[in-house]
Structure formats: C-alpha cells, structure tokens
Scaffold this active site. Structure first.
Site, PDB file in Angstrom:
ATOM      1  CB  SER A 139      -0.886   0.010   1.251  1.00  0.00           C
ATOM      2  OG  SER A 139      -1.507   1.265   1.447  1.00  0.00           O
ATOM      3  CE1 TYR A 152      -4.855  -2.140   4.637  1.00  0.00           C
ATOM      4  CE2 TYR A 152      -3.603  -0.107   4.403  1.00  0.00           C
ATOM      5  CZ  TYR A 152      -4.273  -1.174   3.834  1.00  0.00           C
ATOM      6  OH  TYR A 152      -4.340  -1.274   2.458  1.00  0.00           O
TER       7      TYR A 152
END
Length: 254
Positions: A139, A152
């Site tokens: 990400s 995350y």
C-alpha cells in the site's frame, strides 16, 4: 510477469481491486482462479464470469489455506502466479483503554500472516515452474502512515520488506516477486472510500496496473502515478509534509 498465458490464483478477489484485476487478467488470456470465503458469492462470480474458476479459502485460517492450495494445484497444475490480495483495513484508537487490540490482531492475521502462509503453501510448486510470479499487495501507507489505521500501516510496511527479502532469496530461481502498491482506490475497504474524491476510480486504477505490467514485465514494484506521492516522500525529502497532507486530506486514504 507476462501479461498473458498464465494460470493465476487470487485469494481475496471476491470484490474490489481483487475482482476487478481478476476480470481484467482473464480478459488478457490468463486462466484465473478466484478465492474467497463465501461459497454463494463465489458461485455468483463464476456464473457472471465464464472462464474464471473459484475456490473457497479463508486466508485467516492456516488449515483452509493448506486445503485450498491442494485443490488449486490438483485442478490447475500449470499454476504459475499467486496474488496475495486478501486484506482488511479498520480504524483503531490506541488512546482508548479498550477496543483496539482485537482489531490490531485481526489485521496482522489477515494482512501479514495470511500472505506468509499463502506463499509458504505454494512456493515449492512455483519453484518447479519455468516462469512464476508471487505478487504481494502492500500500500502507499507502507511508506507514509495514516493516523487512524496504525496496524494496517504496519502490516503493509512489513509486506513491502517481506517482498524485498523474498526477492533476494529467490533471485537464482524461476520465481519473481512483484509488489503491487495501491494508493487510495474507490472500493469498500473503508467506510466512505467508494465515494471519496481523494481515492482513485477502481477501473482507472486496474487499467493502469495492467498497462504497467504489460510495459514492464521485469518490474519489481507496480506503482500507479497516484501512489508516488506517498511512496517517495522520504526520497524527495518532503516526508513530513506528505504525512501532514495525507492525514489532513482524507481519513480513508489507502
């Protein structure tokens, strides 16, 4: 990674980026197997997308990964690409006395242990193939943190370093490691993200990803233009400004 002629397993591809990428790769002449937990949803995907196969898998469960790997390899012995797509993104408040630990543990299990177990289940088979690829999914938040999703961010940073390390270990094998680094994309990953002005339209994102894979078959990282703001903040010397802008602009930036 070649853009066509592969047999590709994508667990976690029943919606969002995973499903869109599965469809696009199938259209490009690849045999695609989609994995997910819900049998009824898998049946719907198979019915709506002739040519796409499905396998039930829960990437949070080591036994399910092992069973799914056996099924995929038995039915598709030519498998040469595994895309570790499954992931969750949930807000956490570490200033609260309770409520964040369960979310943090679930995030680590899904986003980090899941891909590790998945790669472990397929690595020996992939090494027997003349040309194979492991695609990880990190990400933009692996490189700049979003305040509301600390676990995350951490798991995606770990996926980045896992990808870098595996690439070194597999350098003398037939297996390449390709890291996909999405920015915020209009999916249901977080509440409100599907309509976020900051997030990239899903179709636009997948189109650019496929074009990059086709243009750069030897690439190690797939970076659409929108993710480079996050990816290279430290290299440009404006990391602090990137973090400030990210957390000011959008609470759901992937």
């Amino acid at each position: 990674m070649n853009i066509t002629g592969n047999t590709i397993f994508i667990p976690g591809a029943t919606s969002g980026i995973g499903l869109a990428l599965a469809r696009r790769l199938s259209e490009r002449g690849n045999t695609v197997i989609v994995g997910g937990r819900r049998v009824e949803l898998l049946d719907e995907i198979a019915a709506a997308n002739p040519g796409i196969d499905t396998v039930q898998i829960d990437t949070t469960d080591a036994g399910s990964i092992h069973s799914a790997a056996q099924t995929v390899l038995a039915t598709h012995p030519s498998l040469n690409v595994v895309i570790a797509m499954a992931g969750i993104m949930r807000p956490e408040d570490w200033t609260s006395p309770a409520g964040f630990l369960e979310t943090a543990e679930a995030t680590v299990t899904t986003n980090l242990l899941g891909p590790i177990r998945l790669i472990a289940a397929f690595i020996e088979h992939l090494r027997t193939m003349p040309d194979a690829t492991i695609m990880t999914v990190s990400s933009g938040l692996a490189f700049a943190p979003l305040r509301v999703t600390p676990s995350y961010n951490a798991t995606k940073a770990a996926i980045h370093m896992l990808s870098e390390s595996l690439r070194l270990q597999l350098a003398d094998t037939s297996v390449s490691v390709l890291e996909l680094e999405p920015p915020a994309v209009r999916t249901s990953l977080m509440p409100g993200q599907e309509t976020s002005d900051f997030a990239m339209p899903l179709d636009e994102f997948v189109t650019e990803v496929v074009e990059l894979i086709e243009a750069q078959p030897d690439a190690t990282e797939i970076q659409v233009e929108n993710v480079k703001f996050l990816r290279y903040g430290e290299a440009r010397g404006d990391y602090a400004q990137v973090v400030e802008t990210l957390n000011r602009r959008d609470p759901h930036a992937r």
